[in-house]
Design a protein around this motif. Structure first.
Motif, mmCIF file in Angstrom:
data_model
loop_
_atom_site.group_PDB
_atom_site.id
_atom_site.type_symbol
_atom_site.label_atom_id
_atom_site.label_comp_id
_atom_site.label_asym_id
_atom_site.label_seq_id
_atom_site.Cartn_x
_atom_site.Cartn_y
_atom_site.Cartn_z
ATOM 1 N N TYR A 179 0.811 -1.213 0.000
ATOM 2 C CA TYR A 179 0.000 0.000 0.000
ATOM 3 C C TYR A 179 0.847 1.267 0.000
ATOM 4 O O TYR A 179 2.012 1.258 0.379
ATOM 5 C CB TYR A 179 -0.940 0.020 1.209
ATOM 6 N N GLU A 201 -8.751 4.383 11.181
ATOM 7 C CA GLU A 201 -8.307 3.026 10.872
ATOM 8 C C GLU A 201 -7.304 3.082 9.716
ATOM 9 O O GLU A 201 -7.312 4.033 8.924
ATOM 10 C CB GLU A 201 -9.500 2.162 10.472
ATOM 11 N N PRO A 202 -6.445 2.048 9.604
ATOM 12 C CA PRO A 202 -5.430 2.067 8.550
ATOM 13 C C PRO A 202 -5.979 2.352 7.164
ATOM 14 O O PRO A 202 -5.353 3.072 6.387
ATOM 15 C CB PRO A 202 -4.839 0.656 8.615
ATOM 16 N N ASP A 203 -7.167 1.837 6.839
ATOM 17 C CA ASP A 203 -7.618 2.017 5.461
ATOM 18 C C ASP A 203 -8.011 3.453 5.145
ATOM 19 O O ASP A 203 -8.176 3.812 3.986
ATOM 20 C CB ASP A 203 -8.756 1.057 5.096
ATOM 21 N N ALA A 208 -4.454 4.745 3.905
ATOM 22 C CA ALA A 208 -3.629 3.956 2.988
ATOM 23 C C ALA A 208 -4.462 3.434 1.830
ATOM 24 O O ALA A 208 -5.658 3.203 1.968
ATOM 25 C CB ALA A 208 -2.979 2.793 3.729
ATOM 26 N N GLU A 209 -3.829 3.277 0.696
ATOM 27 C CA GLU A 209 -4.476 2.739 -0.499
ATOM 28 C C GLU A 209 -3.590 1.650 -1.084
ATOM 29 O O GLU A 209 -2.382 1.828 -1.174
ATOM 30 C CB GLU A 209 -4.644 3.844 -1.551
ATOM 31 N N PRO A 210 -4.193 0.546 -1.488
ATOM 32 C CA PRO A 210 -3.381 -0.501 -2.102
ATOM 33 C C PRO A 210 -2.717 0.010 -3.378
ATOM 34 O O PRO A 210 -3.361 0.674 -4.199
ATOM 35 C CB PRO A 210 -4.404 -1.595 -2.437
ATOM 36 N N ARG A 264 -1.782 -1.686 -5.898
ATOM 37 C CA ARG A 264 -2.384 -2.315 -7.077
ATOM 38 C C ARG A 264 -3.694 -1.629 -7.463
ATOM 39 O O ARG A 264 -4.117 -1.704 -8.610
ATOM 40 C CB ARG A 264 -2.617 -3.798 -6.820
ATOM 41 N N LYS A 265 -4.345 -0.999 -6.498
ATOM 42 C CA LYS A 265 -5.569 -0.271 -6.813
ATOM 43 C C LYS A 265 -5.234 1.068 -7.473
ATOM 44 O O LYS A 265 -5.936 1.504 -8.390
ATOM 45 C CB LYS A 265 -6.364 -0.044 -5.518
ATOM 46 N N PHE A 305 -10.926 8.648 -3.730
ATOM 47 C CA PHE A 305 -12.224 9.134 -3.294
ATOM 48 C C PHE A 305 -12.682 8.486 -1.998
ATOM 49 O O PHE A 305 -13.124 9.114 -1.062
ATOM 50 C CB PHE A 305 -13.235 8.854 -4.412
ATOM 51 N N ARG A 306 -12.528 7.173 -1.906
ATOM 52 C CA ARG A 306 -13.060 6.438 -0.779
ATOM 53 C C ARG A 306 -12.418 6.882 0.546
ATOM 54 O O ARG A 306 -13.093 7.162 1.519
ATOM 55 C CB ARG A 306 -12.829 4.957 -0.984
ATOM 56 N N LEU A 354 -13.685 10.186 1.705
ATOM 57 C CA LEU A 354 -15.047 10.165 2.199
ATOM 58 C C LEU A 354 -15.104 9.613 3.627
ATOM 59 O O LEU A 354 -15.802 10.151 4.492
ATOM 60 C CB LEU A 354 -15.897 9.293 1.265
ATOM 61 N N ILE A 355 -14.349 8.540 3.867
ATOM 62 C CA ILE A 355 -14.379 7.939 5.199
ATOM 63 C C ILE A 355 -13.736 8.862 6.211
ATOM 64 O O ILE A 355 -14.240 9.054 7.315
ATOM 65 C CB ILE A 355 -13.657 6.584 5.185
ATOM 66 N N THR A 383 -16.149 11.509 6.994
ATOM 67 C CA THR A 383 -17.217 11.026 7.864
ATOM 68 C C THR A 383 -16.734 10.940 9.311
ATOM 69 O O THR A 383 -17.383 11.434 10.234
ATOM 70 C CB THR A 383 -17.664 9.619 7.395
ATOM 71 N N ASN A 384 -15.579 10.309 9.486
ATOM 72 C CA ASN A 384 -15.040 10.161 10.843
ATOM 73 C C ASN A 384 -14.827 11.517 11.494
ATOM 74 O O ASN A 384 -15.176 11.742 12.645
ATOM 75 C CB ASN A 384 -13.691 9.449 10.805
ATOM 76 N N ARG A 439 -7.686 -3.391 0.817
ATOM 77 C CA ARG A 439 -6.855 -4.547 0.509
ATOM 78 C C ARG A 439 -5.445 -4.354 1.053
ATOM 79 O O ARG A 439 -4.459 -4.447 0.327
ATOM 80 C CB ARG A 439 -6.805 -4.747 -1.001
ATOM 81 N N LEU A 440 -5.325 -4.099 2.310
ATOM 82 C CA LEU A 440 -4.028 -3.828 2.924
ATOM 83 C C LEU A 440 -3.556 -5.070 3.664
ATOM 84 O O LEU A 440 -4.300 -5.652 4.435
ATOM 85 C CB LEU A 440 -4.154 -2.693 3.936
#
Lengths: 448, 448
Positions: free
Chosen positions: A50, A66-68, A71-73, A75-76, A402-403, A406-407, A410-411, B424-425
């Motif tokens: 990531y 949270e980690p996600d 962070a972004e993969p 591969r994404k 984007f994701r 957004l999260i 929200t948080n 996907r981490l």
């Protein structure tokens, strides 16, 4: 089972020039995104799958995100649109400039252009004891370790009979008052005020101490003196114990010894005091500068190796305006990655490469709610609510994808209204290496 | 360092009756929430510091949700409003009904009412080899292990020369076609279709196989035959290889051997085949029923121990309508927790306790997008898009806490439109115990 002899890099042969990028940080991804996708084969190596937005890592450690969210993969980030892009989750161990190959754990690969974008790692200045017992804060697993340790400290303080041990569990020492140290200290102070007393009604949080230890004579040394002064005020208002001109001499897991002899009992020492370049083997000593950085010219070329480049934190480019190199933040890495992509595209067409000039967009640091400082271009300085709003906007804007944005939004919106932190989960209990009793405790508790 | 001799439970003395709850699952939290807060001292023990919404755990394993979306800290659920509530992060090892004490790792505690709400744990039916090598899916760390294993399988398949090993990495075997097994299989099939080919352009995903192995003669055995039939259709449409009436005999980490002799090479075997009660020591054998459950009367009292209760999955209450006990899902636990709270409140006022009667609100399972099945009250059955909408609404509704609901909603809304999975981490690489080469690989890669 994994067998080394069955592994290989599996990169397809190509007639196009091959660009090998070591590291998926700000420099690496901006380079890959802007390279002309049809003209080059791009290979990226990283030992994480990531890309992380590290300025917000302290939020993961203090259970704010949270980690996600940060962070972004990789591969994404480089999906179907990047036709000849190849990611491999493997560590690069060295470079062989004569053979023009990079060496990995599972084989070598020829390159036409090699880009070293490996960033930095924590620097313990050779103090192995401090390295063993303190918490670095450079990676997501380290942030999650620190989060578990923070929460476990309060859980343990709740069941400890010995008042000295309880105090040691409630003393938190942060070494280094750069942005990470300051933001972590501020975040802990907010938790102490708004979250922890509700969670742990049996504990007396007036006894929780946050120490911020800095070797230089002011907090946030990379920022302007005005911002340092304001930050010092904020930290003091928030009840953080600042110790300037102070070095840590020793830490045995129980007691921090400061230069001069003062001692603080603490079970949690965070090491945010310095970084050093994450070098790879195979480059001659002459190109390695102070702090483990690689000397590059204005095109980010490593001196004497026209097809090897270094960008971002690992690069040391001396210019008239920045005789000691650029600041170790995201912007130089992003700008160097983009320009190098442009230059490689140009060179392929036989055009002239462009010299790098850093465009300073300013620096920001957050200390607490409505408390932030900003050094803006043109030697202007801002603090308080408006600096805080700028900090929020800038950080949301730069979060990639984007994701995530957004999260995070929200948080944050939720926390703005409620002072709540939702992610106080001890996902994996942390056990200090060698602490057999803690290990036994976890084991018997069937934790983790 | 942690020292056992310095620890104690530190629960304040009280003149009120003390209710000790073992376990912060659906039963435990609903009991604690509905007990009259002024009349009882409530002590809750758990070895995790959070309450989990386990029906969505498979989403954490398949990188659809982060842990904080499905879990809430227990200390947050019971905040300042719960004045005489005491949580301790410690495992209960036994009960002493004669002395009326619970025994924990760090001391004993007197109780007036003891509630066993410990739920279940994975049942490997004594097969130690399967237990060692397969992936259970009962806790968040287990879900994160499985997530790392799934993603690492594709990374390793990308760098493997040996076609047999590559195939073993791309064969996924799920043992048990209950809700967890079915939903996990469906989720993996969605990833195979929508996410993985973009992430791993070098892999041929027509070679990725998902096996769903079930010992009984239909999938989703706890649901109505109509729903099983529809689910079987959905799973087949989605390319899942279903093997009914099939038992797993052995798994050595490389090859699954099915009863009858068929063998499947696979590096990832998920064990969702059965559970057994998470018993604590000290109860006589006579009160333990089939599947490690505790026999209780209609007031959830353990036979012969009027001040010890068992609720939820660990409880075995035989009624005319449910002669083999209630289904092992959230609803009986929630309803039993609530009624027991009401009954304890009543008993304190000298009123009569009420007998438990399970109100079946129906069951749901999701297989994929627009593919779900529902058994509704009144022997009605629904499938397809409307069942899927019901599944979405019900799961969002029951997620505890505003924040979780909002984040889950955001993630889902985003995924509804994009087919994307963001998390996907590989937060912590998983290394199979005893796999020295994998360990060496991770270590040399500086992973984790």
């Amino acid at each position: 089972m994994l067998k080394f002899e069955n592994l290989s890099l599996n990169i397809p042969d190509t007639t196009k020039p091959r660009v090998v990028i070591i590291g998926g940080g700000f420099g690496g991804i901006n380079l890959a995104k802007h390279l002309n996708n049809k003209d080059f084969q791009i290979v990226m190596f990283d030992k994480q799958n990531y890309h992380g937005f590290w300025p917000l890592l302290y939020q993961v450690a203090t259970a704010g995100l949270e980690p996600d969210s940060i962070a972004e993969p990789l591969r994404k980030l480089f999906d179907e649109d990047y036709k000849d892009f190849h990611f491999r989750l493997v560590r690069v161990t060295g470079v062989n400039p004569q053979a023009k190959t990079v060496v990995t754990l599972i084989g070598e690969l020829k390159y036409d252009h090699l880009i070293i974008a490996t960033g930095t790692k924590a620097n313990f200045f050779g103090n192995e004891q401090v390295q063993k017992y303190s918490f670095p804060l450079k990676t997501i697993p380290e942030a999650l370790n620190l989060r578990s340790q923070l929460l476990q400290s309060f859980e343990q303080a709740s069941i400890t009979k010995d008042p000295d041990i309880r105090q040691a569990l409630l003393n938190f020492v942060i070494v280094g008052a750069g942005p990470t140290g300051v933001e972590l200290a501020g975040s802990l102070a907010e938790m102490r005020k708004h979250v922890l007393p509700g969670d742990y009604p049996g504990l007396d949080f007036s006894k929780m101490n946050i120490y911020l230890v800095e070797g230089l004579d002011r907090v946030l040394p990379p920022m302007a003196p005005e911002s340092s002064k304001k930050t010092h005020e904020y930290l003091t208002e928030m009840g953080i114990n600042i110790k300037l001109n102070t070095l840590v001499e020793a830490y045995d897991g129980e007691v921090v010894t400061l230069k001069g002899g003062e001692q603080i009992r603490s079970h949690t020492v965070v090491w945010a005091a310095g970084v050093t370049g994450a070098l790879i083997d195979g480059l001659p000593k002459e190109v390695v500068a102070r702090g483990g950085r690689v000397l590059v010219n204005r095109f980010n070329q490593v001196e004497g190796f026209p097809d090897i480049y270094a960008i971002g934190d690992i690069a040391m480019m001396k210019t008239d305006k920045y005789p000691n190199g650029h600041p170790g933040v995201a912007q130089p890495a992003i700008q160097q990655g983009r320009l190098l992509a442009k230059n490689l595209n140009r060179a392929l067409r036989g055009e002239k490469m462009e010299e790098f000039e850093y465009f300073d967009k300013g620096s920001l640091a957050i200390i607490g709610r409505s408390r932030a400082v900003a050094d803006l271009p043109g030697n202007r300085h801002l603090s308080g609510f408006f600096a805080w709003i700028i900090w929020l906007v800038v950080h949301i804007y730069y979060l990639i994808g984007f994701r995530s944005k957004l999260i995070v939004l929200t948080n944050w919106m939720y926390r703005l209204f409620t002072y709540e932190r939702g992610t106080r989960l001890i996902i994996r209990p942390f056990v200090r290496p060698g602490d057999k009793q803690a290990q036994e405790f976890m084991l018997k508790n069937e934790m983790g």
